[in-house]
Design a protein around this motif. Structure first.
Motif, mmCIF file in Angstrom:
data_model
loop_
_atom_site.group_PDB
_atom_site.id
_atom_site.type_symbol
_atom_site.label_atom_id
_atom_site.label_comp_id
_atom_site.label_asym_id
_atom_site.label_seq_id
_atom_site.Cartn_x
_atom_site.Cartn_y
_atom_site.Cartn_z
ATOM 1 N N UNK A 1 0.845 -1.186 0.000
ATOM 2 C CA UNK A 1 0.000 0.000 0.000
ATOM 3 C C UNK A 1 0.881 1.236 0.000
ATOM 4 N N UNK A 2 0.249 2.390 0.140
ATOM 5 C CA UNK A 2 0.989 3.632 0.324
ATOM 6 C C UNK A 2 0.827 4.148 1.748
ATOM 7 N N UNK A 3 0.565 3.219 2.678
ATOM 8 C CA UNK A 3 0.568 3.535 4.103
ATOM 9 C C UNK A 3 -0.499 4.519 4.511
ATOM 10 N N UNK A 4 -0.187 5.289 5.557
ATOM 11 C CA UNK A 4 -1.027 6.401 5.962
ATOM 12 C C UNK A 4 -2.314 6.041 6.660
ATOM 13 N N UNK A 5 -3.365 6.756 6.304
ATOM 14 C CA UNK A 5 -4.636 6.714 7.015
ATOM 15 C C UNK A 5 -5.257 5.318 6.997
ATOM 16 N N UNK A 6 -5.104 4.571 5.909
ATOM 17 C CA UNK A 6 -5.675 3.232 5.838
ATOM 18 C C UNK A 6 -5.140 2.328 6.935
ATOM 19 N N UNK A 7 -3.834 2.420 7.206
ATOM 20 C CA UNK A 7 -3.224 1.612 8.260
ATOM 21 C C UNK A 7 -3.758 2.046 9.629
ATOM 22 N N UNK A 8 -3.822 3.350 9.857
ATOM 23 C CA UNK A 8 -4.324 3.866 11.131
ATOM 24 C C UNK A 8 -5.778 3.449 11.353
#
Length: 215
Positions: A146-153
Motif C-alpha cells: 500500500x501507500x501507508x497512511x490513514x488506511x493503516x491507522x
C-alpha cells in the motif's frame, strides 16, 4: 450495486485461499508499475489544482499551502504509520509499503521532468486521474502493498477500539475536504470528489475476495 471498497477495507487481511505466491521479482515489478501509475495520476491532479483523500490528500493540502514538493511532504507524513503497519500487517507488508512510499515520493518530485501538461480540463483531470490512480492502487493491493497512511491507522483503530475502518477513513476524508475549502476553490473541491469516486469505483469493481487468487 456492489458495496463500495475503501482503501482500508482493501488492505484488511482476506480469508485464506489457494493461490500461487508472488515471487520477489513479481512484487518489485508490480510495485514499480503501481507507483508509476499513481504518480501519473498525481500529475493530473496537481496540474488541475485538485486533491484526493487520505494521507495523499493531506500532502496535497500542505503542498498547495506551502509550495513544498508533494513528494517530500508525502514521505514525511507517512513516517509515523510504519510502526502501526509493522504491528498490524507484518514485516513483508511494511517493507513493501516503505519501498512504495519512497518510490512515489521520488517519482512525484521528478515527474515534471518527464511529463508536463500545459492545459487540463479539471473534470477530465479528476476522472482520468482517479481511474489511473485507482488502477495503480489495485496493482499494489494485489501484491499486499500500500501507500501507508490513514488506511493503516484506520485498521489499527478498528482492532484496538472497534471503530469501523471504513467509517474512520470516511471521516478523515471529509475533514480533508472541509480543510480544502480554505485552500482550494469550491468548484475544484467538487471535481476532486468526482476523482475520489472514480478511484473507489476501480477498487469496488476489481478488488473483491475470491476474484484474484495469487498471494
Amino acid at each position: 450495486m456492489s458495496r463500495p471498497t475503501t482503501v482500508a477495507a482493501a488492505l484488511a487481511p482476506q480469508p485464506a485461499a489457494p493461490g500461487v505466491p508472488h515471487t520477489l521479482t513479481e512484487d518489485a515489478v508490480a510495485i514499480f508499475t503501481g507507483v508509476l501509475l499513481i504518480s501519473v495520476g498525481i500529475v493530473f491532479f496537481t496540474s488541475a489544482g485538485l486533491l484526493t483523500g487520505g494521507t495523499a490528500g493531506l500532502a496535497f493540502l500542505l503542498h498547495y499551502a506551502t509550495d513544498i514538493g508533494f513528494g517530500k511532504i508525502f514521505f514525511v507524513l507517512n513516517l509515523p504509520f510504519y510502526w502501526l503497519a509493522w504491528r498490524k500487517m507484518g514485516r513483508a507488508f511494511t517493507l513493501k509499503t516503505f519501498a512504495a512510499v519512497l518510490l512515489l515520493s521520488v517519482l512525484a518530485e521528478l515527474q515534471s521532468h518527464f511529463l508536463q501538461l500545459a492545459q487540463l480540463q479539471p473534470l477530465y483531470a479528476a476522472v482520468a486521474g482517479g481511474l489511473i490512480t485507482g488502477t495503480g492502487f489495485l496493482v499494489l493491493f494485489r501484491h499486499r502493498c500500500s501507500l501507508g497512511g490513514v488506511g493503516i491507522a484506520a485498521l489499527y483503530l478498528q482492532d484496538r477500539y472497534g471503530w469501523r475502518a471504513g467509517k474512520v477513513q470516511m471521516a478523515v476524508d471529509c475533514c480533508i475536504v472541509l480543510l480544502a475549502l480554505f485552500t482550494v476553490e469550491p468548484l475544484r473541491v467538487v471535481w476532486s470528489i468526482a476523482g475520489a469516486v472514480a478511484l473507489n469505483l476501480v477498487l469496488a469493481m476489481n478488488h473483491r475476495p475470491g476474484r484474484y487468487m495469487a498471494v
